[in-house]
Design a protein around this motif. Structure first.
Motif, mmCIF file in Angstrom:
data_model
loop_
_atom_site.group_PDB
_atom_site.id
_atom_site.type_symbol
_atom_site.label_atom_id
_atom_site.label_comp_id
_atom_site.label_asym_id
_atom_site.label_seq_id
_atom_site.Cartn_x
_atom_site.Cartn_y
_atom_site.Cartn_z
ATOM 1 N N THR A 202 5.512 150.353 14.894
ATOM 2 C CA THR A 202 4.991 149.860 13.620
ATOM 3 C C THR A 202 3.467 149.877 13.609
ATOM 4 O O THR A 202 2.843 150.250 12.615
ATOM 5 C CB THR A 202 5.504 148.430 13.350
ATOM 6 O OG1 THR A 202 6.934 148.448 13.298
ATOM 7 C CG2 THR A 202 4.963 147.901 12.036
ATOM 8 N N ASN B 48 2.322 153.897 14.425
ATOM 9 C CA ASN B 48 2.757 154.941 13.506
ATOM 10 C C ASN B 48 2.725 154.520 12.040
ATOM 11 O O ASN B 48 3.093 155.308 11.172
ATOM 12 C CB ASN B 48 4.186 155.386 13.860
ATOM 13 C CG ASN B 48 4.429 156.829 13.513
ATOM 14 O OD1 ASN B 48 3.628 157.687 13.852
ATOM 15 N ND2 ASN B 48 5.527 157.100 12.829
ATOM 16 N N PHE B 49 2.282 153.290 11.776
ATOM 17 C CA PHE B 49 2.207 152.850 10.389
ATOM 18 C C PHE B 49 0.896 152.137 10.083
ATOM 19 O O PHE B 49 0.094 152.614 9.276
ATOM 20 C CB PHE B 49 3.398 151.942 10.066
ATOM 21 C CG PHE B 49 3.444 151.497 8.631
ATOM 22 C CD1 PHE B 49 3.658 152.414 7.611
ATOM 23 C CD2 PHE B 49 3.282 150.158 8.296
ATOM 24 C CE1 PHE B 49 3.705 152.012 6.292
ATOM 25 C CE2 PHE B 49 3.328 149.748 6.977
ATOM 26 C CZ PHE B 49 3.530 150.677 5.974
ATOM 27 N N THR C 213 12.010 150.183 8.532
ATOM 28 C CA THR C 213 11.891 150.051 9.986
ATOM 29 C C THR C 213 11.402 148.659 10.364
ATOM 30 O O THR C 213 11.878 148.051 11.330
ATOM 31 C CB THR C 213 10.930 151.113 10.539
ATOM 32 O OG1 THR C 213 11.418 152.419 10.213
ATOM 33 C CG2 THR C 213 10.791 150.987 12.052
ATOM 34 N N ILE C 214 10.452 148.141 9.590
ATOM 35 C CA ILE C 214 9.957 146.782 9.827
ATOM 36 C C ILE C 214 11.064 145.751 9.582
ATOM 37 O O ILE C 214 11.209 144.780 10.340
ATOM 38 C CB ILE C 214 8.743 146.494 8.926
ATOM 39 C CG1 ILE C 214 7.557 147.386 9.349
ATOM 40 C CG2 ILE C 214 8.340 145.023 9.007
ATOM 41 C CD1 ILE C 214 6.356 147.264 8.440
ATOM 42 N N TRP D 78 13.328 145.669 12.471
ATOM 43 C CA TRP D 78 12.667 144.931 13.549
ATOM 44 C C TRP D 78 12.803 143.419 13.328
ATOM 45 O O TRP D 78 13.048 142.654 14.267
ATOM 46 C CB TRP D 78 11.199 145.334 13.616
ATOM 47 C CG TRP D 78 10.425 144.644 14.687
ATOM 48 C CD1 TRP D 78 10.463 144.887 16.031
ATOM 49 C CD2 TRP D 78 9.479 143.572 14.515
ATOM 50 N NE1 TRP D 78 9.603 144.044 16.705
ATOM 51 C CE2 TRP D 78 8.987 143.226 15.795
ATOM 52 C CE3 TRP D 78 8.989 142.883 13.409
ATOM 53 C CZ2 TRP D 78 8.044 142.229 15.983
ATOM 54 C CZ3 TRP D 78 8.050 141.877 13.598
ATOM 55 C CH2 TRP D 78 7.593 141.561 14.870
ATOM 56 N N GLU E 102 9.796 148.954 18.948
ATOM 57 C CA GLU E 102 9.676 149.099 17.502
ATOM 58 C C GLU E 102 8.425 148.405 16.974
ATOM 59 O O GLU E 102 7.823 148.853 15.992
ATOM 60 C CB GLU E 102 10.932 148.557 16.817
ATOM 61 C CG GLU E 102 12.131 149.470 17.054
ATOM 62 C CD GLU E 102 13.398 148.931 16.423
ATOM 63 O OE1 GLU E 102 13.400 147.757 16.003
ATOM 64 O OE2 GLU E 102 14.378 149.690 16.366
ATOM 65 N N ALA E 103 7.997 147.325 17.621
ATOM 66 C CA ALA E 103 6.733 146.694 17.242
ATOM 67 C C ALA E 103 5.567 147.640 17.523
ATOM 68 O O ALA E 103 4.637 147.776 16.707
ATOM 69 C CB ALA E 103 6.547 145.375 18.004
ATOM 70 N N HIS F 108 9.138 153.356 6.508
ATOM 71 C CA HIS F 108 8.464 152.482 7.465
ATOM 72 C C HIS F 108 8.710 151.004 7.136
ATOM 73 O O HIS F 108 8.804 150.171 8.051
ATOM 74 C CB HIS F 108 6.973 152.787 7.486
ATOM 75 C CG HIS F 108 6.635 154.109 8.111
ATOM 76 N ND1 HIS F 108 6.788 154.350 9.461
ATOM 77 C CD2 HIS F 108 6.171 155.267 7.580
ATOM 78 C CE1 HIS F 108 6.423 155.600 9.737
ATOM 79 N NE2 HIS F 108 6.049 156.165 8.606
ATOM 80 N N LEU F 109 8.809 150.677 5.865
ATOM 81 C CA LEU F 109 9.107 149.292 5.493
ATOM 82 C C LEU F 109 10.508 148.897 5.961
ATOM 83 O O LEU F 109 10.715 147.769 6.430
ATOM 84 C CB LEU F 109 8.979 149.117 3.980
ATOM 85 C CG LEU F 109 7.554 149.218 3.409
ATOM 86 C CD1 LEU F 109 7.577 149.059 1.891
ATOM 87 C CD2 LEU F 109 6.629 148.176 4.042
#
Length: 351
Positions: A208, A211-212, A269-270, A273, A204-205, A266-267
């Motif tokens: 990030t 993809n972001f 997703t962070i 994480w 996931e890192a 995406h936020l």
């Protein structure tokens, strides 16, 4: 005994805890917002699916059934529409699952395939926008020195690479997605289980960053440069290249819509994480993140419907292409003189 609608939050929170490698003993009381979110989500997803399939199919039909070859901009937007079409075509499966008390009735293979299709859109669509940003940057900021790079064959190659990137990044979905039975809820769910917490954190890192952070940075850099050039030309009243300006306006609107719709996803997703590495924690935070995880899907899915609408609203020449397509299908017959004038106009314009 099947789950009642009020049981949705308990199952969802339990599963999020399992995904974050907490113990099953952890339990969070759910908010009243859960019932509304889970009741409305299947209807919303099915609506987005039907509307998105119709609109994105129309966009692809307009681009690829027109008489002349697609321009570079049309190639990028066409591939973006194809990615959106893949996403919305996968949504009915999840809508049925949510409406069926989170039960997944489609089997192991479809559990993997449907989520691979969704993730391909997530991973590739943002890079189609990167290609669009770079194309507009070259067209306006470096039209003389790098203009030769703006050729359809290079655009098709770039899109092929982006599809490959999305497919590669979706491999974990195919490998680790499983249909598991939960005896407590008498339910079988399709969920992603990473082999270890360290693998989940690392993957996931990487997502990030790839993809972001990287694509957003490129898009913002190109957009700032493009806006500066447009301001300079407007101030100096240089209207000689209105075609590029119209195309760029459409691209900027599509980019802005994408950022508004996808940045919340995406936020979140962070935040997930950060939960995995225990920077964030606790029952309340987990519940909030889980709710945000659902809510952030709403604008993200809507973006796949919004893009075709923007083409019609902002893209003057796209509306003309739609009219020409209906004429080709025999809805109306156009005199030869008008047809010749129409072909000349469409050759001069991009959007």
């Amino acid at each position: 005994m099947t789950l009642q609608p009020t049981s949705f939050p308990d199952l969802n929170v339990t599963l999020l805890y399992e995904e974050l490698n907490h113990t099953n003993e952890s339990h969070c009381p759910h908010s009243e917002a859960w019932e509304w979110l889970n009741t409305g989500q299947p209807v919303y997803m099915m609506f987005i699916a039907v509307l998105g399939i119709v609109l994105n199919t129309l966009v692809l039909t307009v681009f690829f059934l027109q008489k002349k070859s697609c321009t570079v901009a049309e190639i990028y937007l066409g591939n973006l529409a194809a990615a959106d079409l893949v996403l919305v075509s996968c949504l009915p499966f999840w809508a049925i699952s949510y409406a069926n008390d989170y039960n997944w009735p489609f089997g192991q293979f479809m559990c993997k395939a449907v989520n691979v299709g969704i993730k391909i859109n997530v991973y590739s669509s943002i890079y189609f926008l990167v290609l669009i940003s770079i194309d507009r940057y070259i067209a306006l900021v470096h039209p003389m020195s790098h203009g030769r790079m703006r050729k359809p064959k290079y655009a098709w190659l770039g899109c092929l690479l982006m599809w490959g990137f999305g497919l590669i990044m979706s491999i974990p979905e195919f490998v680790f997605r499983e249909v598991n039975y939960f005896p407590k809820y008498n339910n079988s769910g399709c969920f992603l289980y990473f082999p270890s917490k360290h693998f989940a954190v690392g993957f996931e890192a990487m997502l990030t960053v790839l993809n972001f952070i990287i694509p957003i940075s490129i898009i913002l850099f190109c957009t700032v440069k493009i806006i500066r050039v447009l301001r300079t030309k407007i101030m100096s009243r240089l209207n000689a290249d209105k075609t590029k300006h119209k195309a760029t306006t459409l691209m900027l609107v599509v980019l802005l819509a994408f950022l508004i719709c996808w940045i919340p996803f995406h936020l979140v997703t962070i935040m997930i994480w950060l939960l995995r590495i225990e920077v964030l924690g606790g029952c309340y935070i987990t519940n909030v993140v889980n709710i945000c995880k659902l809510v952030s899907n709403y604008p993200a899915f809507f973006n796949s419907v919004l893009n075709p609408i923007l083409y019609v609203i902002v893209g003057k020449n796209f509306r003309k292409k739609v009219t020409d397509l209906f004429k080709q299908c025999g809805v109306t017959k156009t005199p030869l003189s008008e047809r010749g004038h129409s072909n000349l106009s469409s050759t001069q314009n991009t959007f």
